[in-house]
Motif scaffolding. Structure first.
Motif, PDB file in Angstrom:
ATOM      1  N   ALA A  90       0.835  -1.203   0.000  1.00 25.17           N
ATOM      2  CA  ALA A  90       0.000   0.000   0.000  1.00 25.17           C
ATOM      3  C   ALA A  90       0.874   1.258   0.000  1.00 25.17           C
ATOM      4  CB  ALA A  90      -0.938  -0.012   1.200  1.00 25.17           C
ATOM      5  N   TRP A  91       1.952   1.234   0.786  1.00 32.90           N
ATOM      6  CA  TRP A  91       2.861   2.399   0.811  1.00 32.90           C
ATOM      7  C   TRP A  91       3.558   2.580  -0.536  1.00 32.90           C
ATOM      8  CZ3 TRP A  91       2.770   6.423   3.718  1.00 32.90           C
ATOM      9  CH2 TRP A  91       2.337   6.342   5.036  1.00 32.90           C
ATOM     10  N   GLU A  92       4.018   1.458  -1.097  1.00 35.37           N
ATOM     11  CA  GLU A  92       4.713   1.558  -2.396  1.00 35.37           C
ATOM     12  C   GLU A  92       3.797   2.154  -3.452  1.00 35.37           C
ATOM     13  OE1 GLU A  92       5.948  -2.439  -3.022  1.00 35.37           O
ATOM     14  OE2 GLU A  92       7.716  -2.202  -1.742  1.00 35.37           O
ATOM     15  N   GLU A  93       2.576   1.665  -3.455  1.00 42.24           N
ATOM     16  CA  GLU A  93       1.606   2.141  -4.439  1.00 42.24           C
ATOM     17  C   GLU A  93       1.296   3.625  -4.263  1.00 42.24           C
ATOM     18  OE1 GLU A  93      -1.395  -1.353  -5.588  1.00 42.24           O
ATOM     19  OE2 GLU A  93      -2.282   0.340  -4.500  1.00 42.24           O
ATOM     20  N   ALA A  94       1.227   4.054  -3.006  1.00 47.93           N
ATOM     21  CA  ALA A  94       0.887   5.455  -2.744  1.00 47.93           C
ATOM     22  C   ALA A  94       2.043   6.391  -3.095  1.00 47.93           C
ATOM     23  CB  ALA A  94       0.501   5.622  -1.275  1.00 47.93           C
ATOM     24  N   LEU A  95       3.268   5.936  -2.820  1.00 49.92           N
ATOM     25  CA  LEU A  95       4.419   6.828  -3.002  1.00 49.92           C
ATOM     26  C   LEU A  95       4.941   6.844  -4.441  1.00 49.92           C
ATOM     27  CD1 LEU A  95       6.278   5.948   0.333  1.00 49.92           C
ATOM     28  CD2 LEU A  95       5.160   8.127  -0.191  1.00 49.92           C
ATOM     29  N   PRO A  97       3.616   7.175  -7.480  1.00 53.50           N
ATOM     30  CA  PRO A  97       3.263   8.259  -8.422  1.00 53.50           C
ATOM     31  C   PRO A  97       4.091   9.527  -8.220  1.00 53.50           C
ATOM     32  CG  PRO A  97       1.283   7.297  -7.445  1.00 53.50           C
ATOM     33  CD  PRO A  97       2.447   6.708  -6.731  1.00 53.50           C
ATOM     34  N   HIS A  98       4.688   9.677  -7.028  1.00 51.99           N
ATOM     35  CA  HIS A  98       5.527  10.858  -6.768  1.00 51.99           C
ATOM     36  C   HIS A  98       7.004  10.550  -6.999  1.00 51.99           C
ATOM     37  CE1 HIS A  98       2.075  12.924  -5.058  1.00 51.99           C
ATOM     38  NE2 HIS A  98       1.766  11.785  -4.498  1.00 51.99           N
ATOM     39  N   GLY A  99       7.262   9.383  -7.540  1.00 48.70           N
ATOM     40  CA  GLY A  99       8.649   8.998  -7.800  1.00 48.70           C
ATOM     41  C   GLY A  99       9.409   8.668  -6.528  1.00 48.70           C
ATOM     42  N   ILE A 100       8.681   8.337  -5.461  1.00 49.84           N
ATOM     43  CA  ILE A 100       9.351   8.028  -4.191  1.00 49.84           C
ATOM     44  C   ILE A 100       9.408   6.506  -4.001  1.00 49.84           C
ATOM     45  CG2 ILE A 100       9.350   8.363  -1.685  1.00 49.84           C
ATOM     46  CD1 ILE A 100       7.607  10.862  -2.132  1.00 49.84           C
ATOM     47  N   VAL A 101      10.614   6.029  -3.757  1.00 54.79           N
ATOM     48  CA  VAL A 101      10.801   4.602  -3.502  1.00 54.79           C
ATOM     49  C   VAL A 101      10.706   4.369  -1.998  1.00 54.79           C
ATOM     50  CG1 VAL A 101      12.453   2.690  -3.657  1.00 54.79           C
ATOM     51  CG2 VAL A 101      12.271   4.346  -5.531  1.00 54.79           C
ATOM     52  N   ALA A 102       9.942   3.354  -1.611  1.00 49.56           N
ATOM     53  CA  ALA A 102       9.810   3.024  -0.189  1.00 49.56           C
ATOM     54  C   ALA A 102      10.710   1.844   0.147  1.00 49.56           C
ATOM     55  CB  ALA A 102       8.363   2.670   0.130  1.00 49.56           C
ATOM     56  N   ALA A 103      11.219   1.809   1.381  1.00 47.37           N
ATOM     57  CA  ALA A 103      12.037   0.668   1.810  1.00 47.37           C
ATOM     58  C   ALA A 103      11.582   0.240   3.200  1.00 47.37           C
ATOM     59  CB  ALA A 103      13.510   1.054   1.837  1.00 47.37           C
ATOM     60  N   GLN A 104      11.347  -1.042   3.354  1.00 47.24           N
ATOM     61  CA  GLN A 104      10.839  -1.555   4.632  1.00 47.24           C
ATOM     62  C   GLN A 104      11.958  -1.775   5.650  1.00 47.24           C
ATOM     63  OE1 GLN A 104       7.962  -5.020   5.044  1.00 47.24           O
ATOM     64  NE2 GLN A 104       9.916  -6.060   5.359  1.00 47.24           N
ATOM     65  N   ILE A 105      11.743  -1.281   6.850  1.00 43.17           N
ATOM     66  CA  ILE A 105      12.676  -1.563   7.946  1.00 43.17           C
ATOM     67  C   ILE A 105      11.867  -2.076   9.128  1.00 43.17           C
ATOM     68  CG2 ILE A 105      14.371  -0.598   9.544  1.00 43.17           C
ATOM     69  CD1 ILE A 105      15.167   1.361   7.521  1.00 43.17           C
ATOM     70  N   LEU A 106      12.162  -3.296   9.569  1.00 40.34           N
ATOM     71  CA  LEU A 106      11.465  -3.860  10.721  1.00 40.34           C
ATOM     72  C   LEU A 106      12.431  -3.910  11.896  1.00 40.34           C
ATOM     73  CD1 LEU A 106       9.560  -6.785   8.956  1.00 40.34           C
ATOM     74  CD2 LEU A 106       8.706  -4.520   9.585  1.00 40.34           C
ATOM     75  N   LEU A 107      12.054  -3.286  12.988  1.00 40.54           N
ATOM     76  CA  LEU A 107      12.963  -3.173  14.135  1.00 40.54           C
ATOM     77  C   LEU A 107      12.379  -3.820  15.379  1.00 40.54           C
ATOM     78  CD1 LEU A 107      13.981   0.600  13.825  1.00 40.54           C
ATOM     79  CD2 LEU A 107      15.296  -1.389  13.067  1.00 40.54           C
ATOM     80  N   THR A 108      13.252  -4.305  16.221  1.00 43.34           N
ATOM     81  CA  THR A 108      12.831  -4.739  17.554  1.00 43.34           C
ATOM     82  C   THR A 108      13.393  -3.717  18.545  1.00 43.34           C
ATOM     83  OG1 THR A 108      14.838  -5.988  17.932  1.00 43.34           O
ATOM     84  CG2 THR A 108      13.033  -7.156  16.885  1.00 43.34           C
ATOM     85  N   ARG A 109      13.002  -3.854  19.797  1.00 41.75           N
ATOM     86  CA  ARG A 109      13.453  -2.874  20.779  1.00 41.75           C
ATOM     87  C   ARG A 109      14.976  -2.860  20.900  1.00 41.75           C
ATOM     88  NH1 ARG A 109      10.473  -2.937  26.425  1.00 41.75           N
ATOM     89  NH2 ARG A 109      12.370  -3.925  27.148  1.00 41.75           N
ATOM     90  N   ASP A 110      15.563  -4.061  20.822  1.00 39.50           N
ATOM     91  CA  ASP A 110      17.028  -4.136  20.913  1.00 39.50           C
ATOM     92  C   ASP A 110      17.712  -3.328  19.812  1.00 39.50           C
ATOM     93  OD1 ASP A 110      17.022  -5.632  23.122  1.00 39.50           O
ATOM     94  OD2 ASP A 110      17.713  -7.495  22.176  1.00 39.50           O
ATOM     95  N   ASP A 111      17.102  -3.291  18.650  1.00 41.33           N
ATOM     96  CA  ASP A 111      17.722  -2.557  17.535  1.00 41.33           C
ATOM     97  C   ASP A 111      17.802  -1.066  17.822  1.00 41.33           C
ATOM     98  OD1 ASP A 111      18.052  -4.812  15.845  1.00 41.33           O
ATOM     99  OD2 ASP A 111      15.935  -4.713  15.327  1.00 41.33           O
ATOM    100  N   THR A 112      16.946  -0.585  18.716  1.00 43.95           N
ATOM    101  CA  THR A 112      16.994   0.847  19.019  1.00 43.95           C
ATOM    102  C   THR A 112      17.630   1.117  20.371  1.00 43.95           C
ATOM    103  OG1 THR A 112      14.800   0.842  20.041  1.00 43.95           O
ATOM    104  CG2 THR A 112      14.894   1.298  17.689  1.00 43.95           C
ATOM    105  N   GLU A 113      17.916   0.048  21.147  1.00 44.43           N
ATOM    106  CA  GLU A 113      18.437   0.295  22.491  1.00 44.43           C
ATOM    107  C   GLU A 113      19.832  -0.283  22.751  1.00 44.43           C
ATOM    108  OE1 GLU A 113      15.385  -0.766  25.299  1.00 44.43           O
ATOM    109  OE2 GLU A 113      14.179   0.972  24.728  1.00 44.43           O
ATOM    110  N   VAL A 114      20.184  -1.353  22.061  1.00 43.16           N
ATOM    111  CA  VAL A 114      21.525  -1.924  22.251  1.00 43.16           C
ATOM    112  C   VAL A 114      22.459  -1.231  21.262  1.00 43.16           C
ATOM    113  CG1 VAL A 114      22.919  -4.025  22.154  1.00 43.16           C
ATOM    114  CG2 VAL A 114      20.563  -4.128  22.993  1.00 43.16           C
TER     115      VAL A 114
END
Ligand code: GLU
Length: 373
Positions: A90-95, A97-114
């Motif tokens: 849904a994000w890719e489809e929405a972005l 038309p504006h020439g914006i490429v979306a990239a998925q990042i999935l994080l866990t709490r450790d990825d932001t705290e360790v």
């Protein structure tokens, strides 16, 4: 200057209530199209934008036929696994038309705290932003357990804002900011436009005006937790009403919002954290050339290192000293002590030959170095 048009790096959190059409249970494509136009305008001004998007669980429920059921954690994880790809599509489809490429990042709490993990995550996000891609972040719901999950994307968004040194976090909500009481129940409730200090009194207001819609997870209380995390990192937080075609455009045009203002910049907050909150795990002794370069704001290259002390890991804080024993500053090491010892005195172009790998040309990047006063 308008905070929204003046910020350099913006994190926008979009909740499930906006993303998922409640009647059909499908992605709300009309809303996404409006938001994508907002995103395109922000980026055309030269501002960087990162999206934190919920919606995986809500979209996956329907795909798996679990609509009405109350889900336990494995159920939510299964729903998230099925819904995350719908969400990204849904994000890719929405972005697009504006020439914006979306990239998925999935994080866990450790990825932001360790630390060594968020240094990696940060490098990835920086690379994507540098390439002009729009990162779309969500919690990695499918692998987290109850104890280690964020559970709500308000706090995740604040941690991401902190991680990448954003100067504005926008939380799109079902209410246009913080009120002294719940405006839907109390006609005397007053809107608060600016908060410079999140006091107990402010916390009490959030408890009274909980804006939980039942679709997502966060209410006003978690938004305040997020605002507090962001403020400590030098990032402002804006809470505004999201369920309109152009929520960012509306604020640019003067629509109501609550702005939580930090008392310092992201860079100052980050350096204060390195200098004051982390226990140094070792030291690097540098030659005169490196001392001069560091004091002039340059990064520390291994070539200028004469001695390595202590046993630190990659990402740990270390003290940098000159050969007279004077502290030049403290910074985060990009190599552990054993590797730093091997590359001390070595040219950056020869790191790979010395170690068999490279984690970049610097031992401490200037961005991660807090100079002693
Ligand atoms: N990560 C969850 C999802 O994508 C949402 C968490 C939240 O609602 O804040 O469904």
């Amino acid at each position: 200057m308008n905070v929204l048009t003046g910020a350099k790096r913006i994190v926008v959190k979009v909740g499930s209530a906006l993303l998922v059409d409640q009647a059909s249970g499908q992605a709300n494509h009309a809303w996404l199209a409006g938001f994508a136009a907002d995103a395109a305008r922000v980026r055309a001004r030269g501002q960087q934008l990162l999206i934190v998007s919920s919606g995986a669980v809500a979209l996956g429920r329907r795909r798996l036929g679990l609509n009405r059921r109350k889900l336990d954690l494995p159920g939510k994880q299964a729903a998230a696994a099925a819904g995350q790809s719908i969400l990204m599509h849904a994000w890719e489809e929405a972005l697009a038309p504006h020439g914006i490429v979306a990239a998925q990042i999935l994080l866990t709490r450790d990825d932001t705290e360790v630390r060594h993990r968020w240094l990696n995550a940060r490098a990835t996000v920086e690379t994507l932003l540098g390439l002009g891609v729009a990162p779309v972040v969500n919690e990695n719901d499918t692998v987290v357990t109850e104890e280690i999950r964020y559970g709500d994307n308000d706090r995740l968004a604040a941690r991401v804002a902190q991680m990448i040194g954003a100067d504005l976090l926008v939380l799109l909500s079902d209410i246009d900011g913080l009120y002294t009481a719940d405006p839907r129940k109390n006609p005397k409730a007053r809107h608060i436009a600016r908060v410079t200090d999140i006091t107990d009194e402010v916390d009490a207001m959030a408890g009274a005006a909980n804006a939980d819609t039942g679709v997502g997870t966060g209410g006003m209380t978690t938004k305040l937790v997020a605002a507090r995390i962001a403020a400590a990192a030098g990032c402002a937080t804006m809470i505004t009403f999201g369920a309109r075609p152009s929520p960012l455009g509306a604020v640019e045009d003067g629509a109501r919002c609550t702005l939580f203002e930090p008392s310092l910049t992201p860079a100052a907050a980050y350096k204060a954290w390195i200098a004051g909150s982390l226990a140094p795990q070792g030291a690097l002794v540098v030659d005169a050339g490196a001392s001069t370069a560091l004091r002039a704001g340059k990064s520390l290259l291994p070539a200028g290192v004469r001695a390595v002390e202590g046993s630190f890991e990659k990402g740990d804080a270390v003290i940098v000293r000159d050969q007279d024993g004077r502290e030049i500053g403290r910074g985060l090491a990009r190599y552990d002590a054993a590797d730093a010892t091997r590359i001390a005195g070595v040219k950056s172009s020869e790191i790979e030959a010395a170690l068999g790998f490279t984690a970049g040309p610097t031992l401490i990047h200037a961005d991660d170095l807090a100079l002693a006063r």
